[in-house]
Design a protein around this motif. Structure first.
Motif, PDB file in Angstrom:
ATOM      1  N   ILE A  54      14.994   2.566  -5.618  1.00  0.00           N
ATOM      2  CA  ILE A  54      14.371   3.279  -4.976  1.00  0.00           C
ATOM      3  C   ILE A  54      14.486   3.685  -3.590  1.00  0.00           C
ATOM      4  N   ARG A  55      15.201   2.610  -2.851  1.00  0.00           N
ATOM      5  CA  ARG A  55      15.767   2.799  -1.506  1.00  0.00           C
ATOM      6  C   ARG A  55      16.895   3.805  -1.659  1.00  0.00           C
ATOM      7  N   ARG A  56      17.701   3.489  -2.741  1.00  0.00           N
ATOM      8  CA  ARG A  56      18.808   4.431  -2.689  1.00  0.00           C
ATOM      9  C   ARG A  56      18.446   6.052  -3.267  1.00  0.00           C
ATOM     10  N   TYR A  57      17.438   6.084  -4.058  1.00  0.00           N
ATOM     11  CA  TYR A  57      16.744   7.283  -4.174  1.00  0.00           C
ATOM     12  C   TYR A  57      16.535   8.024  -2.848  1.00  0.00           C
ATOM     13  N   GLY A  58      15.874   7.214  -1.832  1.00  0.00           N
ATOM     14  CA  GLY A  58      15.384   7.924  -0.407  1.00  0.00           C
ATOM     15  C   GLY A  58      14.068   7.567  -0.336  1.00  0.00           C
ATOM     16  N   TYR A  59      13.421   6.699  -0.848  1.00  0.00           N
ATOM     17  CA  TYR A  59      12.113   6.502  -0.421  1.00  0.00           C
ATOM     18  C   TYR A  59      11.814   5.093  -0.012  1.00  0.00           C
ATOM     19  N   PHE A  60      10.639   5.082   0.663  1.00  0.00           N
ATOM     20  CA  PHE A  60      10.250   3.878   1.369  1.00  0.00           C
ATOM     21  C   PHE A  60       8.799   3.644   1.701  1.00  0.00           C
ATOM     22  N   TRP A  61       8.162   2.578   1.527  1.00  0.00           N
ATOM     23  CA  TRP A  61       6.915   1.955   1.925  1.00  0.00           C
ATOM     24  C   TRP A  61       7.097   0.444   2.265  1.00  0.00           C
ATOM     25  N   PRO A  62       6.269   0.096   3.114  1.00  0.00           N
ATOM     26  CA  PRO A  62       6.318  -1.221   3.666  1.00  0.00           C
ATOM     27  C   PRO A  62       6.357  -2.483   2.701  1.00  0.00           C
ATOM     28  N   THR A  63       5.750  -1.969   1.757  1.00  0.00           N
ATOM     29  CA  THR A  63       5.639  -3.471   0.768  1.00  0.00           C
ATOM     30  C   THR A  63       6.270  -3.126  -0.757  1.00  0.00           C
ATOM     31  N   MET A  64       7.592  -2.503  -0.689  1.00  0.00           N
ATOM     32  CA  MET A  64       8.095  -2.368  -1.443  1.00  0.00           C
ATOM     33  C   MET A  64       8.597  -2.959  -2.538  1.00  0.00           C
ATOM     34  N   MET A  65       9.128  -4.236  -2.128  1.00  0.00           N
ATOM     35  CA  MET A  65       9.710  -5.398  -2.745  1.00  0.00           C
ATOM     36  C   MET A  65       8.702  -6.148  -3.505  1.00  0.00           C
ATOM     37  N   LYS A  66       7.465  -6.354  -2.992  1.00  0.00           N
ATOM     38  CA  LYS A  66       6.344  -7.132  -3.536  1.00  0.00           C
ATOM     39  C   LYS A  66       5.717  -6.004  -4.581  1.00  0.00           C
ATOM     40  N   ASP A  67       5.372  -4.900  -4.386  1.00  0.00           N
ATOM     41  CA  ASP A  67       5.046  -3.956  -5.385  1.00  0.00           C
ATOM     42  C   ASP A  67       6.146  -3.713  -6.478  1.00  0.00           C
ATOM     43  N   CYS A  68       7.336  -3.707  -6.275  1.00  0.00           N
ATOM     44  CA  CYS A  68       8.168  -3.671  -7.314  1.00  0.00           C
ATOM     45  C   CYS A  68       8.342  -4.713  -8.195  1.00  0.00           C
ATOM     46  N   ILE A  69       8.171  -6.065  -7.858  1.00  0.00           N
ATOM     47  CA  ILE A  69       8.033  -7.259  -8.577  1.00  0.00           C
ATOM     48  C   ILE A  69       6.941  -7.264  -9.169  1.00  0.00           C
ATOM     49  N   GLU A  70       5.828  -7.066  -8.751  1.00  0.00           N
ATOM     50  CA  GLU A  70       4.579  -6.852  -9.489  1.00  0.00           C
ATOM     51  C   GLU A  70       4.450  -5.876 -10.578  1.00  0.00           C
ATOM     52  N   TYR A  71       5.203  -4.702 -10.370  1.00  0.00           N
ATOM     53  CA  TYR A  71       5.099  -3.751 -11.456  1.00  0.00           C
ATOM     54  C   TYR A  71       5.816  -4.197 -12.690  1.00  0.00           C
TER      55      TYR A  71
ATOM     56  N   LEU B  31      14.663   7.849   4.973  1.00  0.00           N
ATOM     57  CA  LEU B  31      13.988   7.493   3.931  1.00  0.00           C
ATOM     58  C   LEU B  31      12.704   8.210   4.045  1.00  0.00           C
ATOM     59  N   ARG B  32      12.481   9.041   2.882  1.00  0.00           N
ATOM     60  CA  ARG B  32      10.994   9.511   2.925  1.00  0.00           C
ATOM     61  C   ARG B  32       9.951   8.629   2.546  1.00  0.00           C
ATOM     62  N   CYS B  33       8.581   8.315   3.364  1.00  0.00           N
ATOM     63  CA  CYS B  33       7.864   7.542   3.311  1.00  0.00           C
ATOM     64  C   CYS B  33       6.775   8.044   2.244  1.00  0.00           C
ATOM     65  N   LEU B  34       6.290   7.167   1.504  1.00  0.00           N
ATOM     66  CA  LEU B  34       5.383   7.324   0.505  1.00  0.00           C
ATOM     67  C   LEU B  34       3.959   6.751   0.617  1.00  0.00           C
ATOM     68  N   GLY B  35       2.904   7.343   0.144  1.00  0.00           N
ATOM     69  CA  GLY B  35       1.628   6.803   0.071  1.00  0.00           C
ATOM     70  C   GLY B  35       1.221   5.958  -1.252  1.00  0.00           C
ATOM     71  N   LYS B  36       0.441   5.436  -1.346  1.00  0.00           N
ATOM     72  CA  LYS B  36      -0.084   4.839  -2.518  1.00  0.00           C
ATOM     73  C   LYS B  36       0.181   5.501  -4.021  1.00  0.00           C
ATOM     74  N   GLU B  37      -0.284   6.654  -3.943  1.00  0.00           N
ATOM     75  CA  GLU B  37      -0.178   7.480  -5.167  1.00  0.00           C
ATOM     76  C   GLU B  37       1.087   8.003  -5.508  1.00  0.00           C
ATOM     77  N   GLU B  38       1.616   8.109  -4.497  1.00  0.00           N
ATOM     78  CA  GLU B  38       3.155   8.816  -4.527  1.00  0.00           C
ATOM     79  C   GLU B  38       4.093   7.706  -5.142  1.00  0.00           C
ATOM     80  N   TYR B  39       4.002   6.238  -4.295  1.00  0.00           N
ATOM     81  CA  TYR B  39       4.801   5.304  -4.769  1.00  0.00           C
ATOM     82  C   TYR B  39       4.694   4.767  -6.177  1.00  0.00           C
ATOM     83  N   VAL B  40       3.548   4.577  -6.641  1.00  0.00           N
ATOM     84  CA  VAL B  40       3.195   4.327  -7.786  1.00  0.00           C
ATOM     85  C   VAL B  40       3.812   5.182  -9.002  1.00  0.00           C
TER      86      VAL B  40
END
Length: 173
Positions: free
Chosen positions: A83-100, A50-59
């Motif tokens: 997002i995981r299925r599309y091949g991306y990762f960052w540590p706070t994925m679940m929290k960020d997706c729920i907030e978004y 899974l490609r690791c993304l920074g803040k600007e990229e994952y937003v």
């Protein structure tokens, strides 16, 4: 392109220069990561990368998955799964997706209305004005208003049924 406060920086430094001193936490975390084509990738349990993304990229990725051309305004957990299925990762994925997804105005406007259970309502009867009053705080409202109000304080007089509501910025206001 990794900025100073990026979560990937300590891992990249350790993976590129393992002889340099580093924290034990970083060394343990680095077991799940690898540098591939000058990018940090995370290895999953089933050996996917899974490609690791920074803040600007994952937003940007969250915006595209949630409301982009193929976005179906999914909830936070489903969005994280996609997002995981599309091949991306960052540590706070679940929290960020729920907030978004909670902050999506279109989802709030057109989403299902929460239904209260059908219990008969009992009227509150008071013999004279100001005999019974109630105050309540509603919030935290997300997203905040244009003036950054994210709570509403509500007062009710039980005799006259008069209601007053005022927006406030914080619970200490």
């Amino acid at each position: 392109m990794v900025s100073e406060e990026d979560w990937r920086l300590p891992l990249i430094n350790y993976l590129q220069y393992p002889a340099l001193p580093s924290e034990k936490r970083i060394r343990i975390m680095a077991l799940n990561f690898v540098m591939w084509n000058e990018e940090l990738v995370r290895k999953t349990k089933d050996e996917l990368l899974l490609r690791c993304l920074g803040k600007e990229e994952y937003v940007k990725v969250m915006g595209e998955v949630h409301e982009g051309i193929c976005g179906a305004h999914q909830g936070g957990r489903k969005m994280c799964w996609l997002i995981r299925r599309y091949g991306y990762f960052w540590p706070t994925m679940m929290k960020d997706c729920i907030e978004y997804s909670k902050g999506c105005e279109a989802c709030q406007r057109h989403g299902p209305i929460q239904q209260a259970s059908s219990v008969p309502m009992n009227p509150v009867i008071k013999p004279w004005p100001f005999r019974g009053r109630a105050m309540d705080l509603i919030g935290k409202i997300y997203p905040a208003s244009s003036k950054q109000h994210c709570f509403i304080i509500v007062a009710t007089n039980y005799f006259t049924k008069w209601v007053e509501a005022k927006p406030v910025k914080s619970t200490t206001s």
